[in-house]
Scaffold this active site. Structure first.
Site, mmCIF file in Angstrom:
data_model
loop_
_atom_site.group_PDB
_atom_site.id
_atom_site.type_symbol
_atom_site.label_atom_id
_atom_site.label_comp_id
_atom_site.label_asym_id
_atom_site.label_seq_id
_atom_site.Cartn_x
_atom_site.Cartn_y
_atom_site.Cartn_z
ATOM 1 N N SER A 20 12.949 1.155 -12.741
ATOM 2 C CA SER A 20 11.512 1.032 -12.954
ATOM 3 C C SER A 20 11.176 0.679 -14.406
ATOM 4 O O SER A 20 11.755 1.235 -15.350
ATOM 5 C CB SER A 20 10.810 2.339 -12.582
ATOM 6 O OG SER A 20 9.428 2.260 -12.888
ATOM 7 N N LYS A 71 5.786 6.744 -0.400
ATOM 8 C CA LYS A 71 4.372 6.374 -0.380
ATOM 9 C C LYS A 71 3.620 6.885 0.848
ATOM 10 O O LYS A 71 2.413 7.105 0.781
ATOM 11 C CB LYS A 71 4.227 4.856 -0.480
ATOM 12 C CG LYS A 71 4.583 4.292 -1.845
ATOM 13 C CD LYS A 71 4.259 2.809 -1.920
ATOM 14 C CE LYS A 71 4.557 2.250 -3.295
ATOM 15 N NZ LYS A 71 4.134 0.835 -3.436
ATOM 16 N N ASP A 107 -2.214 -0.607 -5.383
ATOM 17 C CA ASP A 107 -1.370 -1.783 -5.177
ATOM 18 C C ASP A 107 -2.177 -3.006 -4.741
ATOM 19 O O ASP A 107 -2.029 -4.095 -5.289
ATOM 20 C CB ASP A 107 -0.293 -1.501 -4.128
ATOM 21 C CG ASP A 107 0.896 -0.737 -4.690
ATOM 22 O OD1 ASP A 107 1.126 -0.801 -5.916
ATOM 23 O OD2 ASP A 107 1.608 -0.087 -3.898
ATOM 24 N N GLY A 134 6.150 -3.872 5.227
ATOM 25 C CA GLY A 134 6.287 -2.559 4.617
ATOM 26 C C GLY A 134 5.038 -2.135 3.871
ATOM 27 O O GLY A 134 3.944 -2.686 4.060
ATOM 28 N N GLY A 135 5.197 -1.133 2.977
ATOM 29 C CA GLY A 135 4.065 -0.582 2.250
ATOM 30 C C GLY A 135 3.348 -1.594 1.384
ATOM 31 O O GLY A 135 2.111 -1.614 1.326
ATOM 32 N N SER A 160 8.142 -6.485 16.211
ATOM 33 C CA SER A 160 7.227 -5.420 16.615
ATOM 34 C C SER A 160 6.515 -4.801 15.407
ATOM 35 O O SER A 160 5.352 -4.398 15.498
ATOM 36 C CB SER A 160 7.986 -4.329 17.377
ATOM 37 O OG SER A 160 9.018 -3.759 16.584
ATOM 38 N N ARG A 161 7.201 -4.749 14.261
ATOM 39 C CA ARG A 161 6.562 -4.229 13.041
ATOM 40 C C ARG A 161 5.512 -5.208 12.535
ATOM 41 O O ARG A 161 4.451 -4.802 12.043
ATOM 42 C CB ARG A 161 7.597 -3.956 11.956
ATOM 43 C CG ARG A 161 8.557 -2.815 12.267
ATOM 44 C CD ARG A 161 9.344 -2.425 11.039
ATOM 45 N NE ARG A 161 8.471 -1.872 10.012
ATOM 46 C CZ ARG A 161 8.807 -1.757 8.740
ATOM 47 N NH1 ARG A 161 9.991 -2.196 8.323
ATOM 48 N NH2 ARG A 161 7.969 -1.229 7.870
ATOM 49 N N LEU A 224 6.155 -11.022 -4.898
ATOM 50 C CA LEU A 224 5.948 -9.741 -5.558
ATOM 51 C C LEU A 224 7.153 -9.290 -6.371
ATOM 52 O O LEU A 224 7.034 -8.377 -7.195
ATOM 53 C CB LEU A 224 5.604 -8.654 -4.527
ATOM 54 C CG LEU A 224 4.377 -8.874 -3.644
ATOM 55 C CD1 LEU A 224 3.970 -7.563 -2.990
ATOM 56 C CD2 LEU A 224 3.222 -9.471 -4.404
#
Length: 285
Positions: A20, A71, A107, A134-135, A160-161, A224
């Protein structure tokens, strides 16, 4: 930066967090504004999340950021969740107010600020392809849907996601969910392609999430990933005449929004950007 008994504490919870750049970025912002704050990163395994939240509460942390894989899970350990974070289904920032822990999500708003300020694109009427479910995709998709894009096509390896996220975003705009086998046709009809997965991230920087042949000059390609600053996807898009948008801005602006909530002051965005860029240069050298 002088750290003493009166220093206000902020930080990051994730697993892992060694990569990070948020500590360099936020601590540079605190120094620039002369604020008695410090930002620390904590590697917290999923099974220890509840204990970590209790510890930060007891230690009087002013707030903290939340990253993968916490998250969603952290929402069960907070006192309240702001509406935007509920709609997204994830929290990336926690604020301590009067002993209560409030979850929010910066975000999506951070991404939108980055996109508009760096490219000048007006989201209204755009045809978006969102790679990933995803998030990050949830936050970006929510922000764009509320900003007035014409439609969002979510493409994911597990179809499906993609369909589930498309259904969730469908309350705000037209959506569809598809598998990656159909993404090339969708990209050819899109005006904005957003890559929200880790594909192309250091050290596997030669990877590209889509066949470059489907990229075109009427497209703005947004990735991103910020390490490397120019991913292979962005390089391929640039070669084909597309406009490109990297991931540094989202990281800076989501952090700036958190800074504002914790300190009540206007964030020094330019300072944060410079600190992030310098840190990335050191990593890449």
């Amino acid at each position: 930066m002088q750290i003493d008994a009166n220093t206000m504490k902020t930080g990051l919870l994730g697993h892992p967090v060694g990569h990070s750049k948020s500590p360099e970025m936020l601590n540079a912002a605190y120094r620039r504004e002369g604020l008695p704050f410090v930002y620390l990163a904590f590697d917290v395994a999923p099974g220890d999340l509840e204990s970590a939240v209790t510890g930060l509460r007891v230690l009087g942390f002013k707030g903290w950021n939340v990253t993968i894989p916490h998250k969603v899970a952290i929402m069960d350990h907070l006192d309240d969740i702001e509406e935007s974070a509920r709609a997204i289904g994830a929290v990336n920032t926690v604020i301590s107010e009067g002993g209560r822990l409030i979850g929010t999500n910066t975000d999506g708003a951070g991404y939108l600020r980055s996109l508009v300020s760096e490219t000048g694109m007006d989201p209204v009427g755009q045809r978006v392809v969102l790679l990933g479910a995803g998030g990050a995709a949830r936050a970006v998709g929510y922000a764009l849907a509320r900003a007035g894009v014409e439609r969002i096509t979510v493409a994911n390896r597990t179809e499906s996601r993609a369909e589930a996220l498309a259904s969730h975003l469908g309350r705000w705009t037209k959506t569809s969910g598809i598998g990656l086998s159909r993404v090339e046709d969708a990209i050819r009809e899109a005006s904005l392609l957003i890559q929200t997965t880790s594909v192309g991230m250091h050290p596997d920087s030669s990877a590209c999430p889509v066949d470059p042949g489907c990229l075109h000059g009427e497209l703005l390609v947004s990735d991103l990933v910020y390490h490397p600053r120019e991913t292979r996807l962005l390089k391929e898009a640039h070669r084909r005449g597309a406009r490109v948008h990297g991931g540094m801005g989202m990281l800076v602006h989501q952090g700036a929004l958190a800074f504002q909530r914790w300190t009540g002051q206007t964030p020094p965005v330019a300072t944060m950007w410079d600190a992030l860029e310098e840190s990335l240069k050191e990593t890449e050298s």
